[in-house]
Design a protein around this motif. Sequence first.
Motif, short mmCIF file in Angstrom:
data_model
loop_
_atom_site.label_atom_id
_atom_site.label_comp_id
_atom_site.label_asym_id
_atom_site.label_seq_id
_atom_site.Cartn_x
_atom_site.Cartn_y
_atom_site.Cartn_z
N GLY A 1 65.21 35.12 65.92
CA GLY A 1 66.41 34.69 66.62
C GLY A 1 66.19 33.66 67.70
O GLY A 1 67.16 33.14 68.27
N LEU A 2 64.93 33.34 67.99
CA LEU A 2 64.63 32.38 69.05
C LEU A 2 63.97 31.11 68.51
O LEU A 2 63.72 30.17 69.28
N GLY A 3 63.68 31.06 67.24
CA GLY A 3 63.03 29.89 66.68
C GLY A 3 61.60 29.76 67.19
O GLY A 3 60.94 30.76 67.51
N LEU A 4 61.13 28.53 67.30
CA LEU A 4 59.80 28.25 67.82
C LEU A 4 59.94 27.71 69.24
O LEU A 4 60.73 26.80 69.48
N ARG A 5 59.19 28.28 70.14
CA ARG A 5 59.22 27.81 71.53
C ARG A 5 57.85 27.28 71.91
O ARG A 5 56.83 27.94 71.67
N LEU B 1 64.39 25.54 59.50
CA LEU B 1 64.34 25.19 60.92
C LEU B 1 64.64 23.72 61.10
O LEU B 1 64.09 22.88 60.38
N TYR C 1 62.45 21.73 58.54
CA TYR C 1 61.29 22.43 58.00
C TYR C 1 61.75 23.66 57.23
O TYR C 1 62.82 24.23 57.51
N GLN D 1 60.07 27.48 56.05
CA GLN D 1 58.95 28.39 56.26
C GLN D 1 59.09 29.59 55.35
O GLN D 1 60.14 30.23 55.30
N ASP E 1 59.61 33.98 67.62
CA ASP E 1 60.23 35.29 67.73
C ASP E 1 61.57 35.27 67.01
O ASP E 1 62.28 34.25 67.06
N TYR F 1 52.93 27.03 69.64
CA TYR F 1 54.28 27.58 69.69
C TYR F 1 54.18 29.10 69.51
O TYR F 1 53.26 29.60 68.86
N LEU G 1 63.07 30.61 55.57
CA LEU G 1 63.57 30.29 56.90
C LEU G 1 63.63 28.77 57.02
O LEU G 1 62.64 28.08 56.80
N PHE H 1 62.84 23.12 68.71
CA PHE H 1 63.29 23.75 67.48
C PHE H 1 64.59 24.51 67.69
O PHE H 1 64.84 25.08 68.76
N GLY H 2 65.40 24.54 66.63
CA GLY H 2 66.55 25.43 66.61
C GLY H 2 66.10 26.86 66.34
O GLY H 2 64.91 27.12 66.11
N GLN H 3 67.09 27.78 66.36
CA GLN H 3 66.76 29.21 66.24
C GLN H 3 66.36 29.60 64.82
O GLN H 3 65.77 30.66 64.60
N GLY H 4 66.70 28.75 63.85
CA GLY H 4 66.35 29.04 62.47
C GLY H 4 67.48 29.70 61.70
O GLY H 4 68.32 30.41 62.27
#
Lengths: 117, 114
Positions: free
Chosen positions: A40-44, B88, B35, B37, A38, A35, B86, B104-107
């Motif tokens: 504001g983008l979470g995990l991609r 998630l 989760y 972090q 970044d 993954y 953080l 995953f969501g943006q957090g």
Amino acid sequence: DVKVTQSSRYLVKRTGEKVFLECVQDMDHENMFWYRQDPGLGLRLIYFSYDVKMKEKGDIPEGYSVSREKKERFSLILESASTNQTSMYLCASSPSSGLGSYNSPLHFGNGTRLTVT
Amino acid sequence: TQLLEQSPQFLSIQEGENLTVYCNSSSVFSSLQWYRQEPGEGPVLLVTVVTGGEVKKLKRLTFQFGDARKDSSLHITAAQPGDTGLYLCAAAFAGGTSYGKLTFGQGTILTVHP
């Protein structure tokens, strides 16, 4: 405890370089993932692998490739690094749970912060 | 690509306050994980919810899974500075092959001030 080890915590590379990020897990997990994270983008999801020599594209595979020659090791390759690949890269592993549903947790490494200049 | 919307993106509260983080999608989840972090570390699993309407508690944290399995929430009671981090959400979407793939969501970046 499952341990997922990423070879570097910090990397600084130049544009155009070929970059290798290495990940090793010690719990005999079938699934491994890369993954990028970044703000504001979470995990991609970039790529994942469910078995040795098997790989599947994730949501953002462009500019990346992967290699899984051994069950415990999953490598992410940036063929020609670009500045928009500056990011935190997280490797994860999980045991196999079959098709169509998933409950097993992901076990993450501590990440590699890559800066491309 | 299935989307997972997480809100709010930032939360800054005082010690002792309560808070709720939300995670929503237009698609049905087969399961959802939360989760946490901390800086310099990878995410660590808090809980997995799999049944519509399910509620799980982990000390001061309460996790709910919506009846329709399209949403989930994390509620923290009497937040403490140690809760800072953080958060998630991550979903496995119903149907198709997943091999453990999660979206995953943006957090949510939570800061709890003493």
